[in-house]
Scaffold this motif. Structure first.
Motif, short mmCIF file in Angstrom:
data_model
loop_
_atom_site.label_atom_id
_atom_site.label_comp_id
_atom_site.label_asym_id
_atom_site.label_seq_id
_atom_site.Cartn_x
_atom_site.Cartn_y
_atom_site.Cartn_z
N LEU A 1 -62.65 22.57 54.12
CA LEU A 1 -61.71 23.34 54.71
C LEU A 1 -60.56 23.51 54.30
O LEU A 1 -59.73 24.44 53.77
N ILE A 2 -59.79 22.27 54.34
CA ILE A 2 -58.50 22.16 53.84
C ILE A 2 -58.29 22.43 52.26
O ILE A 2 -57.52 23.22 51.79
N GLY A 3 -59.32 21.90 51.39
CA GLY A 3 -59.35 22.15 50.04
C GLY A 3 -59.43 23.58 49.77
O GLY A 3 -59.00 24.14 48.86
N ALA A 4 -60.51 24.32 50.15
CA ALA A 4 -60.65 25.62 50.26
C ALA A 4 -59.46 26.44 50.60
O ALA A 4 -59.20 27.52 49.77
N ALA A 5 -58.89 26.02 51.50
CA ALA A 5 -57.83 27.01 52.15
C ALA A 5 -56.52 26.82 51.25
O ALA A 5 -55.83 27.89 51.03
N ILE A 6 -56.26 25.62 50.61
CA ILE A 6 -55.23 25.58 49.66
C ILE A 6 -55.56 26.38 48.46
O ILE A 6 -54.43 27.06 47.99
N THR A 7 -56.63 26.18 47.97
CA THR A 7 -57.20 27.08 46.90
C THR A 7 -56.73 28.68 47.14
O THR A 7 -56.24 29.26 46.39
N GLY B 1 -54.64 28.46 37.82
CA GLY B 1 -54.58 27.38 36.82
C GLY B 1 -54.98 26.09 37.52
O GLY B 1 -55.39 26.00 38.63
N TRP B 2 -54.77 25.01 36.58
CA TRP B 2 -55.26 23.78 37.19
C TRP B 2 -54.42 22.96 38.07
O TRP B 2 -54.64 22.00 38.84
N ILE B 3 -53.15 23.19 38.14
CA ILE B 3 -52.09 22.51 38.97
C ILE B 3 -52.38 22.96 40.40
O ILE B 3 -52.67 22.04 41.07
N PRO B 4 -52.49 24.00 41.04
CA PRO B 4 -52.98 24.18 42.32
C PRO B 4 -54.20 23.97 42.49
O PRO B 4 -54.42 23.09 43.87
N ALA B 5 -55.14 23.73 41.81
CA ALA B 5 -56.65 23.60 41.85
C ALA B 5 -56.57 21.97 41.94
O ALA B 5 -57.28 21.27 42.88
N LEU B 6 -55.59 21.12 41.39
CA LEU B 6 -55.56 19.81 41.55
C LEU B 6 -54.90 19.23 42.86
O LEU B 6 -55.46 18.36 43.35
N VAL B 7 -54.06 20.04 43.19
CA VAL B 7 -53.26 20.05 44.54
C VAL B 7 -54.38 20.04 45.70
O VAL B 7 -54.46 19.23 46.71
N LEU C 1 -56.92 17.19 45.48
CA LEU C 1 -56.63 15.87 46.04
C LEU C 1 -56.39 16.08 47.43
O LEU C 1 -56.40 14.74 48.16
N ALA C 2 -55.91 17.06 47.80
CA ALA C 2 -55.76 17.17 49.53
C ALA C 2 -57.22 16.81 49.92
O ALA C 2 -57.20 16.17 50.94
N CYS C 3 -58.14 17.55 49.51
CA CYS C 3 -59.66 17.42 50.07
C CYS C 3 -59.77 15.99 49.87
O CYS C 3 -60.52 15.37 50.83
N PHE C 4 -59.98 15.43 48.77
CA PHE C 4 -60.17 13.98 48.68
C PHE C 4 -59.77 13.02 49.43
O PHE C 4 -60.16 12.04 49.85
N ALA C 5 -57.98 13.35 49.59
CA ALA C 5 -57.45 12.16 50.27
C ALA C 5 -57.95 12.33 51.83
O ALA C 5 -58.33 11.29 52.28
N VAL C 6 -57.98 13.51 52.31
CA VAL C 6 -58.30 13.58 53.98
C VAL C 6 -59.72 13.04 53.94
O VAL C 6 -60.07 12.24 54.95
#
Lengths: 168, 168, 168
Positions: C118-124, C134-140, C143-148
């Motif tokens: 949900l966090i990764g999707a919400a940031i997207t 582009g790829w920068i917000p996708a990377l952020v 990484l947030a989803c992965f880290a959590v």
């Protein structure tokens, strides 16, 4: 009714043929409902007919694998997806039934169930790809699926289990 | 949220009304999410309110059966498929919920759940077929579904089981 | 194969992108099938690699959440539905797998699984809404989803349970 109709509904959703055939022609629902009522009323007597029922089930498996693969090719799917979708059409209804009654689906547990469906669907797809249409290749595909299914039942064959698995 | 929204999603997939209403209007998700949060926070206290909750559940069952059958007819389905789809809309969400938590769905086990939904959907479809539109036939259909559901709870009625079944 | 492909199939059905990508490009089926064969043949040895597999699973969770939310936005869904659909895409395949093998889905039981999705999707979705492509917000977001997800595994975090629940 879910056993009879579930596979075709999944197939039609995937190939975007909506509403699914099941809901466009009331006779699908009527035939499946009539069959379910017979099983409901005479289920105890049908228990003794397990071999004829397995034969009919193998016929159904063959028909679903072939029509599923054919409809998938007609919808423009490639050969590999069409084979997979043919097999999903054939095993989908029984899989939903097993999930609803709290059993691990037959197709994942034992016996040859997905394998004959994949064989029937693959023969269908190869025939269509090399330009063979009509009932003769369909009959060959159906007989292959049917024969593998019945050989599996007769000799109690199982799909291979992973090396080192407790069921090995 | 799946309990509240699952039936309508199945209905919209079947009648090809995609994306489903649930995903086109965020208020469906918001209302279902808010209800889920209330149940999450006050679930223990809600346990004592089982009768009011069953009444609200019966209201929901009636609404889903009627709107499901109506949308199915609007989408061009025939009368029998529309009745079935109305009942699927009504019981679908709870069925998915039960599968996910590892229970055999209520609708397959006991009580009258699919029966009132089928009655409500059938009255809706017959009304539309004979040209009766608007809220009066919808109210009649809803009250019939609601009443049969509550009578089933009050008198602990069950659907008939197959002859010779251990539950008979 | 269902674990790998199920979430994307649900997503494509919901956004009416049919046939689903899985069935339009045979490489999805081939990659998932090859992975399944590796797990089938070397499953016992892979048991020892549980941490690297959990890391790869977290990568997959992140990719699915982001692509699911992005495709949902591209299909015209609103922000809240797009976040939900991103998370459903990420957890859907594993959920179907668990249901088929008779387990209550991981996502409903313990650990942080839906929360990072949900966090990764919400940031997207927020990035796309404010015009960041582009790829920068996708990377952020990834990484947030992965880290959590990894923090949840490392510290054995669980989603909160309802007050008064036996698991509390």
């Amino acid at each position: 009714m879910i056993t009879a109709l579930g596979g075709g509904i999944i197939r039609d959703v995937i190939i975007a043929s909506l509403p699914p055939a099941t809901f466009r022609d009331w006779r699908y629902l009527a035939v499946a409902g009539a069959g379910a009522l017979i099983a409901f009323g005479w289920g105890r007597k049908l228990d003794r007919l397990s071999f004829p029922i397995e034969v009919l089930d193998a016929v159904g498996l063959s028909l679903f694998a072939i029509t599923g693969a054919t409809k998938a090719m007609d919808a423009g799917l490639g050969p590999l997806p069409a084979v997979i979708l043919g097999a999903v059409t054939a095993v989908g209804g029984g899989t939903i039934r097993d999930v609803l009654i709290g059993r691990v689906p037959t197709v994942l547990r034992s016996g040859l169930y997905a394998v004959p469906a994949l064989i029937g669907a693959a023969i269908t797809v190869v025939s269509l790809e090399i330009g063979l249409h009509g009932w003769i290749p369909a009959l060959v595909a159906g007989l292959a699926c049917f024969a593998v299914r019945l050989i599996g039942i007769r000799f109690d064959l199982n799909v291979p289990v992973p090396p080192g698995s407790p069921d090995e």
